[in-house]
Design a protein around this motif. Structure first.
Motif, PDB file in Angstrom:
ATOM      1  N   CYS A 207       0.829  -1.231   0.039  1.00 34.18           N
ATOM      2  CA  CYS A 207      -0.043  -0.052  -0.031  1.00 34.18           C
ATOM      3  C   CYS A 207       0.910   1.379   0.136  1.00 34.18           C
ATOM      4  CB  CYS A 207      -1.086  -0.211   1.194  1.00 34.18           C
ATOM      5  SG  CYS A 207      -2.017   1.428   1.643  1.00 34.18           S
ATOM      6  N   GLU A 208       0.660   2.387  -0.859  1.00 33.75           N
ATOM      7  CA  GLU A 208       1.443   3.416  -1.001  1.00 33.75           C
ATOM      8  C   GLU A 208       1.326   4.486   0.353  1.00 33.75           C
ATOM      9  OE1 GLU A 208       0.467   5.377  -4.670  1.00 33.75           O
ATOM     10  OE2 GLU A 208       1.112   3.688  -5.707  1.00 33.75           O
ATOM     11  N   LYS A 209       0.143   4.176   0.841  1.00 33.03           N
ATOM     12  CA  LYS A 209      -0.178   5.205   2.151  1.00 33.03           C
ATOM     13  C   LYS A 209       0.773   4.790   3.283  1.00 33.03           C
ATOM     14  CE  LYS A 209      -2.447   8.174   4.456  1.00 33.03           C
ATOM     15  NZ  LYS A 209      -2.558   9.789   4.129  1.00 33.03           N
ATOM     16  N   CYS A 210       0.770   3.329   3.580  1.00 35.69           N
ATOM     17  CA  CYS A 210       1.435   3.008   4.906  1.00 35.69           C
ATOM     18  C   CYS A 210       2.514   2.087   4.355  1.00 35.69           C
ATOM     19  CB  CYS A 210       0.405   2.146   5.556  1.00 35.69           C
ATOM     20  SG  CYS A 210      -0.060   0.414   4.724  1.00 35.69           S
ATOM     21  N   ARG A 211       2.954   2.016   3.061  1.00 33.88           N
ATOM     22  CA  ARG A 211       4.331   1.396   2.645  1.00 33.88           C
ATOM     23  C   ARG A 211       4.315   0.063   3.177  1.00 33.88           C
ATOM     24  NH1 ARG A 211       9.257   5.146   3.594  1.00 33.88           N
ATOM     25  NH2 ARG A 211      10.133   3.885   2.134  1.00 33.88           N
ATOM     26  N   GLY A 212       3.281  -0.580   3.400  1.00 34.86           N
ATOM     27  CA  GLY A 212       2.974  -2.177   3.659  1.00 34.86           C
ATOM     28  C   GLY A 212       2.857  -2.321   4.835  1.00 34.86           C
ATOM     29  N   LEU A 213       3.024  -1.647   5.736  1.00 34.77           N
ATOM     30  CA  LEU A 213       3.068  -1.513   7.217  1.00 34.77           C
ATOM     31  C   LEU A 213       1.487  -1.915   7.878  1.00 34.77           C
ATOM     32  CD1 LEU A 213       5.342   1.117   8.900  1.00 34.77           C
ATOM     33  CD2 LEU A 213       5.613  -1.473   8.708  1.00 34.77           C
ATOM     34  N   GLY A 214       0.514  -1.496   7.103  1.00 35.40           N
ATOM     35  CA  GLY A 214      -1.121  -1.461   7.596  1.00 35.40           C
ATOM     36  C   GLY A 214      -1.299  -0.529   8.406  1.00 35.40           C
ATOM     37  N   LEU A 215      -0.103   0.172   8.981  1.00 36.95           N
ATOM     38  CA  LEU A 215      -0.409   1.301  10.071  1.00 36.95           C
ATOM     39  C   LEU A 215       0.076   2.506   9.675  1.00 36.95           C
ATOM     40  CD1 LEU A 215       0.768  -0.836  13.182  1.00 36.95           C
ATOM     41  CD2 LEU A 215      -1.489  -0.562  12.544  1.00 36.95           C
ATOM     42  N   VAL A 216      -0.526   3.477  10.133  1.00 38.06           N
ATOM     43  CA  VAL A 216      -0.063   5.013   9.813  1.00 38.06           C
ATOM     44  C   VAL A 216      -0.080   5.701  11.071  1.00 38.06           C
ATOM     45  CG1 VAL A 216      -0.632   5.001   7.520  1.00 38.06           C
ATOM     46  CG2 VAL A 216      -2.310   5.614   9.161  1.00 38.06           C
ATOM     47  N   ARG A 217       0.559   6.768  11.134  1.00 34.56           N
ATOM     48  CA  ARG A 217       0.565   7.777  12.413  1.00 34.56           C
ATOM     49  C   ARG A 217      -0.512   8.929  11.900  1.00 34.56           C
ATOM     50  NH1 ARG A 217       2.637   8.827  17.479  1.00 34.56           N
ATOM     51  NH2 ARG A 217       3.956   6.838  16.891  1.00 34.56           N
ATOM     52  N   ARG A 218      -1.280   9.280  13.019  1.00 40.85           N
ATOM     53  CA  ARG A 218      -2.164  10.423  12.727  1.00 40.85           C
ATOM     54  C   ARG A 218      -2.283  11.440  13.817  1.00 40.85           C
ATOM     55  NH1 ARG A 218      -5.560   6.647   9.585  1.00 40.85           N
ATOM     56  NH2 ARG A 218      -5.648   6.921   7.377  1.00 40.85           N
ATOM     57  N   ASN A 219      -2.721  12.575  13.770  1.00 40.89           N
ATOM     58  CA  ASN A 219      -2.792  13.475  14.514  1.00 40.89           C
ATOM     59  C   ASN A 219      -4.488  13.637  14.614  1.00 40.89           C
ATOM     60  OD1 ASN A 219      -0.092  14.071  14.913  1.00 40.89           O
ATOM     61  ND2 ASN A 219      -0.256  15.606  13.368  1.00 40.89           N
ATOM     62  N   LYS A 220      -4.938  13.275  15.845  1.00 39.81           N
ATOM     63  CA  LYS A 220      -6.408  13.248  16.257  1.00 39.81           C
ATOM     64  C   LYS A 220      -6.855  14.323  17.391  1.00 39.81           C
ATOM     65  CE  LYS A 220      -8.978  10.409  14.897  1.00 39.81           C
ATOM     66  NZ  LYS A 220      -9.750  10.124  13.678  1.00 39.81           N
ATOM     67  N   THR A 221      -7.962  14.612  17.430  1.00 38.78           N
ATOM     68  CA  THR A 221      -8.240  15.111  18.541  1.00 38.78           C
ATOM     69  C   THR A 221      -9.240  14.630  19.339  1.00 38.78           C
ATOM     70  OG1 THR A 221      -8.134  17.424  17.373  1.00 38.78           O
ATOM     71  CG2 THR A 221      -9.614  17.432  19.211  1.00 38.78           C
ATOM     72  N   ILE A 222      -9.012  14.313  20.554  1.00 42.52           N
ATOM     73  CA  ILE A 222      -9.983  13.469  21.130  1.00 42.52           C
ATOM     74  C   ILE A 222     -10.670  14.098  22.412  1.00 42.52           C
ATOM     75  CG2 ILE A 222      -9.982  11.433  22.709  1.00 42.52           C
ATOM     76  CD1 ILE A 222      -8.995  10.498  20.013  1.00 42.52           C
ATOM     77  N   ASN A 223     -11.934  13.775  22.598  1.00 41.75           N
ATOM     78  CA  ASN A 223     -12.594  14.479  23.619  1.00 41.75           C
ATOM     79  C   ASN A 223     -12.544  13.920  25.128  1.00 41.75           C
ATOM     80  OD1 ASN A 223     -15.329  14.646  25.096  1.00 41.75           O
ATOM     81  ND2 ASN A 223     -15.352  16.528  23.850  1.00 41.75           N
TER      82      ASN A 223
END
Length: 373
Positions: A207-223
């Motif tokens: 996968c081009e997005k995760c380069r095969g890891l199946g995981l990505v780092r994202r910045n989220k806002t949690i309540n």
């Protein structure tokens, strides 16, 4: 494995800091905690090492890029940029990355089952609240950087329309068994499959997005729900809001440490609220009904005549909510009798008359007084 402090947090920065901001923050922190400036201070020495480690990573574009995407796992010594067989020329050792991010359990690589479900790592964040918000509770939007399942490949690591091939060397198990003859007999050992790196499968088109890891780092806002009564430095645990698990493992937890801003009027001592309140000499001498500031608003309170400066009064139930239930603490009011700094001639004459009635005779101009015999 103990949690390591976020490198940006170590330098007092956000994860969007520029190179110049990183350099400036490092110089300030390094100067503040340098061992030469703090001889014999073990705490300062530890902070100096922490700041140096953070700058070593964040000042290196390649290391910084890996850290921004994979956190501490990306700069782990086991992170292998030398290639991973069967992953279409990818330059990551996925087995080591997954092991570093999600933990491998006890024992070495030979005893770990990399295809077993593993819980995600915990994530730490910070929230700042006002004195009143800590007292009564509130909801806060907290920024969090965490590892999530890649939405483009649904965590498979494969490019859309493709699937992974089962490793033929290990038959999908991820491990291989070897035997060796020794003078003591045949010794058998199990290790990660060198062809698939212990994953049991080979991804030819990652996968081009995760380069095969199946995981990505994202910045989220949690309540985050801040409970009533929380104190400065306490931590809230939010289950399942940390880094994503692997192989079907549950997500890790999110730990939010709360900082409570100081108040202009109140101080806190346990569940008690402390207030310093000025009153006039007349109010202290004759008594008066006054309005007292509380977290719930102003309330009326009767100051008895003859009150001395430093006297403490209590308002029951006007303190901080007990974090574990059981009602609120009390508010304690310390009164301070204020002496006027400027008096009119008429006021001075009245005070002299008062002094005469009490048998005191103030000396003119020097502020001293003497009692008449």
């Amino acid at each position: 494995m103990p949690d390591k402090k976020d490198y940006y947090e170590s330098l007092g920065l956000s994860n969007s800091a520029s190179d110049d901001e990183i350099k400036k923050a490092f110089r300030q922190q390094a100067k503040k905690y340098h061992p030469d400036v703090n001889p014999g201070n073990k705490g300062a020495e530890a902070r100096f090492k922490e700041v140096n480690e953070a700058y070593e990573v964040l000042s290196d574009p390649e290391k910084k890029s890996r850290y921004d995407q994979f956190g501490h796992a990306g700069v782990d010594p086991n992170f292998n940029p030398g290639g991973f067989g069967g992953f279409g020329g990818m330059d990551f050792d996925l087995g080591d990355i997954f092991s570093s991010i999600f933990g491998g359990g006890g024992g070495g690589g030979a005893s770990r089952n990399k295809n077993a479900p593993r819980k995600g790592e915990r994530v730490r964040a910070a929230a700042t609240v006002s004195f009143e918000e800590a007292a009564f509770g509130c909801d806060k939007e907290v920024p969090v950087s965490r590892v999530e399942m890649c939405a483009d490949c649904a965590g498979t690591g494969c490019k859309e329309g493709t699937t992974a091939e089962k490793c033929t060397d290990c038959n999908g198990r991820g491990t291989v068994t070897t035997q060796q003859r020794t003078p003591f007999g045949v010794m058998q050992s199990t290790s990660d499959c060198p062809k698939c790196g212990g994953r049991g499968k080979i991804i030819h088109q990652p996968c081009e997005k995760c380069r095969g890891l199946g995981l990505v780092r994202r910045n989220k806002t949690i309540n985050v729900n801040i409970p009533a009564g929380i104190d400065d430095g306490q931590t809230i645990s939010m289950r399942g809001q940390g880094n994503a698990g692997v192989n079907g493992g549950e997500p890790g937890d999110l730990f939010v440490t709360v900082s409570v801003l100081p108040h202009a009027k109140y101080e806190r001592e346990g569940n008690a609220v402390l207030l310093q309140m000025p009153i006039s000499f007349v109010q202290a001498a004759l008594g008066d009904e006054v309005e007292v500031d509380t977290l719930d608003g102003k309330v009326k309170y009767t100051i008895p005549g003859g009150t001395q400066t430093g006297t403490v009064f209590r308002l029951r139930g006007k303190g901080i909510q007990n974090l574990r239930g059981g009602g609120r603490g009390d508010q304690y009011i310390t009164v301070n009798v204020e002496v006027p700094k400027v008096l009119s001639d008429a006021q001075k004459d009245l005070l002299r008359q008062y002094a005469a009635l009490t048998g005191e005779e103030p000396a003119a101009g020097n502020g001293k007084r003497r009692r008449k015999k």
